[in-house]
Design an enzyme around this catalytic site. Structure first.
Site, PDB file in Angstrom:
ATOM      1  N   ASP A   1      35.887  38.124  45.729  1.00  0.00           N
ATOM      2  CA  ASP A   1      36.493  38.420  44.421  1.00  0.00           C
ATOM      3  C   ASP A   1      37.134  37.207  43.748  1.00  0.00           C
ATOM      4  O   ASP A   1      37.507  36.232  44.388  1.00  0.00           O
ATOM      5  CB  ASP A   1      37.519  39.557  44.541  1.00  0.00           C
ATOM      6  CG  ASP A   1      38.555  39.307  45.646  1.00  0.00           C
ATOM      7  OD1 ASP A   1      38.256  38.583  46.610  1.00  0.00           O
ATOM      8  OD2 ASP A   1      39.671  39.846  45.536  1.00  0.00           O
TER       9      ASP A   1
ATOM     10  N   GLU B   1      39.719  40.856  48.276  1.00  0.00           N
ATOM     11  CA  GLU B   1      40.739  40.199  49.107  1.00  0.00           C
ATOM     12  C   GLU B   1      42.054  40.032  48.344  1.00  0.00           C
ATOM     13  O   GLU B   1      43.134  40.116  48.911  1.00  0.00           O
ATOM     14  CB  GLU B   1      40.242  38.832  49.593  1.00  0.00           C
ATOM     15  CG  GLU B   1      41.082  38.224  50.722  1.00  0.00           C
ATOM     16  CD  GLU B   1      42.406  37.621  50.267  1.00  0.00           C
ATOM     17  OE1 GLU B   1      43.407  37.778  50.989  1.00  0.00           O
ATOM     18  OE2 GLU B   1      42.462  37.008  49.192  1.00  0.00           O
TER      19      GLU B   1
END
Ligand code: NI
Length: 400
Positions: free
Chosen positions: A83, A141
């Site tokens: 991400d 994350e």
């Protein structure tokens, strides 16, 4: 004893990793929305003829398996996070983000490219592998306190095959390219998040006696919160409470009815967690009460403490020093930054290391999460091969 497999990164492999990183960098997606990113990863895994792929796990998570283990052989997992962050990029790179307000400012674009590069290397020696490698492409994350690792584990991503160890890395701008920061034991802190709503009583700025000024209450609460680490926690234990956001008031001549503070709690020893949580609640509540206001706390426990297991960390050391030489090993100090890789380490042995991505020209180095953060791209092939070397070293050394 196993045959020692020699990994060779070709020019084409190097170009592949750089191309991947640039493509992912240009199209960043925030936590939970890694749709294009995941599709790109799957496309590349397919073109490598990796057939054992599961996707759409806990959002956009992907698991891919290389090799087939025989009785008594080991399974090793390698993880990359996928991400990006809600940050407006200011790098002026030719492949800068095309998505307004979204940027790969934490290097996860590099992590994806490196794991894809490692997949290519490992796939090329698949027939000689004396074990199997699980690739974890993990979403979200940055989405603390939930993260992406826990939801993936809970969705059964690592039930079968079940890894014997999990490894991961993070690009690290304060280390130069070619250096690998390895440390066993405690590496990163636990991270909690809280929101405090101070309820006062609004009114006219000229008549404070008829109000409860939530801004004044918030000030005292903030000051009192700063005594928790300094006065309640054992000075030998690391901890931090930071208020990063404060919102109150509507107009210069109106006493604010409500103030909202948001902050984070970081710590080293898991035992300190309940003490910090309890004291934040007590201090906020009682200070507010003493001034005639009320404090409401929303507290969420986030990522746990990241602790690298000793034997697996030794494997990272071995893989690094055999391939890059002993001088590549950097001594690193732990930090109270947090990583949801910690969740894998609660369930499996393993190790997380820091991979130097700093430019020789210091003026080009910015911290992680900075709008001008970028990596020296020479780190990309290094990271790819390092991941593959770690997997091979683990399989070879542990199955002796
Ligand atoms: Ni990161």
């Amino acid at each position: 004893m196993n045959n020692k497999i020699k990994l060779v990164m070709s020019k084409a492999d190097e170009e592949f990793v750089v191309k991947m990183r640039r493509d992912i960098h240009q199209h960043p997606e925030i936590s939970g929305q890694e749709e294009r990113t995941a599709a790109r990863v799957i496309k590349e895994l397919n073109s490598m003829k990796i057939s054992d792929i599961r996707s759409g796990i806990a959002g956009h998570g992907i698991i891919a398996v290389i090799g087939k283990k025989k009785e008594g052989q080991l399974t090793v997992a390698l993880r990359a996070d996928m991400d990006a962050l809600p940050i407006q990029e200011q790098t002026n790179l030719p492949f800068a983000s095309v998505n307004e307000g979204v940027m790969h400012a934490c290097g996860h674009d590099s992590h994806i490219a490196m794991l894809l590069g490692a997949a290519r290397l490992l796939k090329s020696v698949e027939g000689e592998l004396n074990g199997q490698v699980v690739l974890i492409f993990q979403p979200a994350e940055e989405n603390a306190p939930v993260g992406g690792s826990r939801p993936m584990i809970e969705a059964g991503a690592l039930d079968s095959p079940k890894p014997d160890a999990v490894f991961g890395l993070h690009v690290w701008p304060t280390l130069p390219v070619g250096q690998v920061g390895v440390r066993s034991g405690f590496l990163m802190g636990a991270s909690d998040r809280f929101k405090l709503t101070i309820k006062g009583k609004g009114g006219h700025a000229s008549m404070p006696h008829e109000t409860v000024d939530s801004i004044i209450v918030a000030m005292q609460v903030i000051q009192a919160l700063q005594t928790i680490v300094s006065r309640n926690v054992n000075p030998m234990d690391a901890g931090v409470i930071t208020i990063g956001k404060l919102e109150a008031g509507t107009r210069y001549n109106v006493i604010a009815d409500e103030a909202v503070l948001e902050g984070t709690v970081r710590l080293q020893r898991p035992e300190v967690r309940s003490l910090l949580k309890q004291r934040v609640e007590q201090v906020a509540e009682l200070v507010a009460k003493s001034l005639g206001a009320r404090a409401q706390l929303e507290y969420s426990e986030g990522y746990p403490v990241l602790v690298n297991s000793e034997e697996e960390t030794e494997m990272v050391r071995l893989a690094t020093s055999r391939w890059l030489g002993k001088d590549a090993l950097a001594t690193i100090e732990p930090a109270l930054t947090a990583e949801d890789f910690a969740v894998y380490l609660q369930k499996f042995p393993g190790s997380f290391c820091w991979l130097g991505c700093g430019f020789p020209d210091e003026s080009k180095n910015f911290p992680l999460h900075h709008p001008q953060f970028q990596v020296d791209e020479r780190v990309l092939p290094i990271g790819a091969q390092l991941l593959a070397e770690i997997a091979l070293t683990y399989i070879q050394e542990k199955s002796r």
